[in-house]
Design a protein around this motif. Structure first.
Motif, PDB file in Angstrom:
ATOM      1  N   ILE A  14     -62.252 -89.912  30.085  1.00  0.00           N
ATOM      2  CA  ILE A  14     -60.471 -89.718  30.319  1.00  0.00           C
ATOM      3  C   ILE A  14     -60.012 -89.999  29.748  1.00  0.00           C
ATOM      4  O   ILE A  14     -59.972 -90.619  28.983  1.00  0.00           O
ATOM      5  N   GLN A  15     -59.120 -88.285  29.407  1.00  0.00           N
ATOM      6  CA  GLN A  15     -57.880 -89.191  28.014  1.00  0.00           C
ATOM      7  C   GLN A  15     -56.526 -89.608  28.496  1.00  0.00           C
ATOM      8  O   GLN A  15     -56.326 -89.116  29.329  1.00  0.00           O
ATOM      9  N   VAL A  16     -55.992 -90.887  28.991  1.00  0.00           N
ATOM     10  CA  VAL A  16     -54.417 -91.395  28.874  1.00  0.00           C
ATOM     11  C   VAL A  16     -54.358 -90.949  28.026  1.00  0.00           C
ATOM     12  O   VAL A  16     -53.639 -91.676  26.602  1.00  0.00           O
ATOM     13  N   SER A  17     -53.474 -90.114  28.132  1.00  0.00           N
ATOM     14  CA  SER A  17     -51.473 -90.613  27.416  1.00  0.00           C
ATOM     15  C   SER A  17     -50.441 -91.706  27.113  1.00  0.00           C
ATOM     16  O   SER A  17     -50.441 -91.817  28.645  1.00  0.00           O
ATOM     17  N   PRO A  20     -43.692 -94.258  27.807  1.00  0.00           N
ATOM     18  CA  PRO A  20     -43.053 -95.565  27.224  1.00  0.00           C
ATOM     19  C   PRO A  20     -43.244 -97.190  28.922  1.00  0.00           C
ATOM     20  O   PRO A  20     -43.393 -98.154  28.231  1.00  0.00           O
ATOM     21  N   LEU A  21     -44.016 -96.407  29.813  1.00  0.00           N
ATOM     22  CA  LEU A  21     -43.915 -97.521  31.256  1.00  0.00           C
ATOM     23  C   LEU A  21     -45.070 -98.389  30.924  1.00  0.00           C
ATOM     24  O   LEU A  21     -45.169 -99.504  30.104  1.00  0.00           O
ATOM     25  N   ARG A  22     -46.104 -98.127  30.238  1.00  0.00           N
ATOM     26  CA  ARG A  22     -47.605 -98.479  29.296  1.00  0.00           C
ATOM     27  C   ARG A  22     -46.907 -99.260  28.490  1.00  0.00           C
ATOM     28  O   ARG A  22     -48.282-100.674  28.426  1.00  0.00           O
TER      29      ARG A  22
END
Length: 109
Positions: A14-17, A20-22
């Motif tokens: 799974i690619q998590v992009s 700004p929040l993260r």
């Protein structure tokens, strides 16, 4: 006994992009860790300064000084690394916000 891998291997990753929040949450966590380690470093250095070495042996004094310097240095290094990571994550937040603001709006028609 056999050396079999008991965890199944999955082909899909799974690619998590980045968002700004993260990155802001990561910066806050890293900044908190940096502040905590800085406070710990100050407490350790103050504790070492208030408790002198009670020995007349020069070798003991040199080893004690080296160990105290090493302990304070390692904690300072950890504090600095967490601080740099927090600054980098804040810079990533700014970059992502600028990219979102300058991205052309796509018309959905």
């Amino acid at each position: 006994m056999s050396d079999q891998n008991l965890t199944p291997k999955t082909d899909a990753q799974i690619q998590v992009s980045a968002s700004p929040l993260r990155s802001t949450i990561g910066a806050v966590i890293s900044g908190g860790m940096a502040f905590a380690m800085y406070s710990l470093m100050i407490a350790i250095a103050t504790n070492f300064a208030t408790k002198p070495v009670h020995s007349i042996n020069p070798l003991v004094i040199k080893i004690t000084s080296a160990v105290r310097t090493l302990v304070v240095g390692v904690v300072a290094l950890g504090s600095g690394i967490f601080g740099i990571v927090a600054i980098g994550l804040l810079a990533l937040t700014l970059q992502l916000l600028i990219q979102q603001l300058t991205k052309p709006k796509s018309s959905e028609s």
